[in-house]
Structure formats: structure tokens, C-alpha cells
Design an enzyme around this catalytic site. Structure first.
Site, short mmCIF file in Angstrom:
data_model
loop_
_atom_site.label_atom_id
_atom_site.label_comp_id
_atom_site.label_asym_id
_atom_site.label_seq_id
_atom_site.Cartn_x
_atom_site.Cartn_y
_atom_site.Cartn_z
CB SER A 80 -0.92 0.01 1.23
OG SER A 80 -0.19 -0.30 2.41
CG ASP A 123 2.53 -6.81 1.20
OD1 ASP A 123 2.32 -8.02 0.96
OD2 ASP A 123 1.65 -5.95 1.13
CD GLU A 161 -2.13 -8.93 -3.26
OE1 GLU A 161 -2.12 -7.79 -2.76
OE2 GLU A 161 -2.52 -9.16 -4.43
CD GLU A 214 -7.64 -5.53 0.86
OE1 GLU A 214 -7.79 -4.34 0.51
OE2 GLU A 214 -6.54 -6.12 0.83
#
Length: 263
Positions: free
Chosen positions: A45, A83, A114, A180
Site C-alpha cells: 500500500s 509484503d 497474495e 480483505e
């Protein structure tokens, strides 16, 4: 580091809510750490809130390493989750391992990537080589162009696949999974089915823990923040006070409320 993956598992088993928050630099990492956040996510992010991009896709490994190094210098107690950015783990298991090692050498204690069932072999490969992995399913921002935007996932027939994804990553050895932007009832079912912690962001109050983007919860991101976030600066005198209020509300079950969740 005082919080570990073992700590998080014990918290889930005891019914104690887990708090995560993003941070990307030394000063905020220190503040978030002292405010009592269990884990700091050095999220991709950063591409949006730090670099001004429309999505996290442009974030590079070099970006992630740099910001992880900064956070590691500022944190003493929180577990640091690094991440893996877009394109840094999808080519092969070996590529994922090489880049996970780079993030850990930069100061991350664990890594996040992810994907559900498609990442099972990669997760297993990393875990077998001593890397603690958190999976991320539901709305996966690195796939925003494929998904057609930042949209709710897991409604209708898609719910079955998300449940299978969650079970798959647990069986592969993931220590936790971020959920999410999925319906809160589905998140509750996944949380009940798994023995590993679920960390929700727009996934309702039944997850084992919550994570927000720091700039969203402080109300300082110039663009529109998502529905599932809350501006904690609105009722706080200091930034540290805002973060402490976030921790308190998550621990006490006040956040997320109905207006931060999806049906």
C-alpha cells in the site's frame, strides 16, 4: 521483537483480538510499536499512500526492502510483516524464496503474499525453508486490474472458492491469512474453520484480528479512504492517541462496526 507467530496463534486460541497496522518509516514504526500494535505490516500500500500511485502494482522489491529497513530500525516489540510486491514471487517458488530472504535480511520477521490455492506450493516451499508466511485472499490489490477495480470479493458462488483458498493456505503451512473486502459472514465461517489467525480488513468483526492502512486511519490520505476504514484522529489529540484508540477498539470489539463491514 516480542510478538511472534506463536504469540498470534495463542491469541487466537484464547479469543484475544490481534492488531496490525501498516507503517513505512522509522518514526511511525516507533510510534505504532509503542502504542501496542501486535504487528506492523510494511505493505505494498506504500505505492499509493507514500508514492502517490493509483494502485500498489508499481512497487518494486527495492522499495519494499528500503521501507522494511526503515521500519525495522523503529520497532522493538511488534512483529514486522514484509509484503512481497507484484511480480516478486509469481514466476517461481525459487524467485519467491530469493525475494522473501531479501525482505527478511532487511528486517522483516515474516512475509506476506497474495493468493490462495494458486500459491499453495510456493507457501509450502517457503515454510519448509524456515520462512513464516502470511497469505492474503479476497480482494488482492496486486490483481486490481484483473479484478476490474477495488471490489468486494466472495459473494455468491465465489464464496466456496475463498473458503477452499483459506483451507489450502493453512494446509500449506501459512501462519495466518489476511481476508480483505469479503462478506462478514464468509469471514466468520473461514475464521471458525481455520486453526490459524485471520486478519480482517473490510471482513467484519469476527476475524481474529484487524489491519488498517495507517494513512487511512489517521485521515491523512489525500484520496478517498475505503468504507472499511475509520478516521481515529477525529477523536484524538495526538497521533499516538489515535493509534492507541484503534488498538483499544479492536481489542474490545468496537471496531469494526456494521458500517465498516460488508454483507
Amino acid at each position: 521483537m516480542s510478538v511472534t507467530v506463536t504469540t498470534l496463534k495463542k491469541m487466537k486460541d484464547a479469543g484475544d483480538k490481534i492488531t496490525w497496522l501498516t507503517a513505512y518509516d522509522y518514526s511511525f514504526a516507533n510510534l505504532v510499536d509503542e502504542a501496542g500494535v501486535d504487528a506492523i505490516l510494511v505493505g505494498d500500500s506504500l505505492g499509493m499512500v507514500m508514492q502517490g500511485h493509483e494502485t500498489p502494482v508499481p512497487v518494486t522489491m527495492e522499495d519494499s526492502i528500503y521501507h522494511t529497513q526503515c521500519v525495522a530500525r523503529g520497532s522493538s516489540n511488534s512483529m514486522i510483516v514484509g509484503d512481497l510486491p507484484f511480480g516478486s514471487y509469481q514466476v517461481s517458488k525459487e524467485q519467491a524464496y530469493e525475494n522473501a530472504v531479501r525482505l527478511m535480511q532487511a528486517g522483516a520477521h515474516t512475509i506476506k503474499l497474495e493468493g490462495g490455492e494458486l500459491q499453495v506450493e510456493t507457501i509450502k516451499f517457503l515454510v519448509e525453508r524456515g520462512i513464516a508466511v502470511c497469505a492474503h485472499i479476497g480482494l488482492t490489490p496486486q490483481s486490481v486490474h484483473q479484478l476490474g477495480g477495488f471490489k468486494i470479493q466472495g459473494r455468491g458462488a465465489a464464496a466456496k472458492q475463498l473458503l477452499e483458498d483459506a483451507i489450502g493456505v493453512e494446509q500449506a503451512g501459512a501462519f495466518g491469512v489476511v481476508l480483505e473486502a469479503i462478506p462478514q459472514d464468509l469471514a466468520a465461517e473461514i475464521t471458525e474453520r481455520l486453526s490459524i489467525p485471520t486478519i480482517g480488513i473490510g471482513a467484519g468483526p469476527k476475524c481474529d484480528g484487524q489491519v488498517l492502512v495507517l494513512q487511512d486511519m489517521l485521515g491523512i490520505y489525500p484520496k478517498k479512504s475505503p468504507k472499511f476504514s475509520k478516521n481515529y484522529m477525529a477523536a484524538a489529540d495526538t497521533i499516538k492517541g489515535a493509534v492507541q484508540n484503534y488498538v483499544s477498539e479492536v481489542k474490545g470489539g468496537a471496531f469494526p462496526a456494521a458500517e465498516h463491514s460488508f454483507d
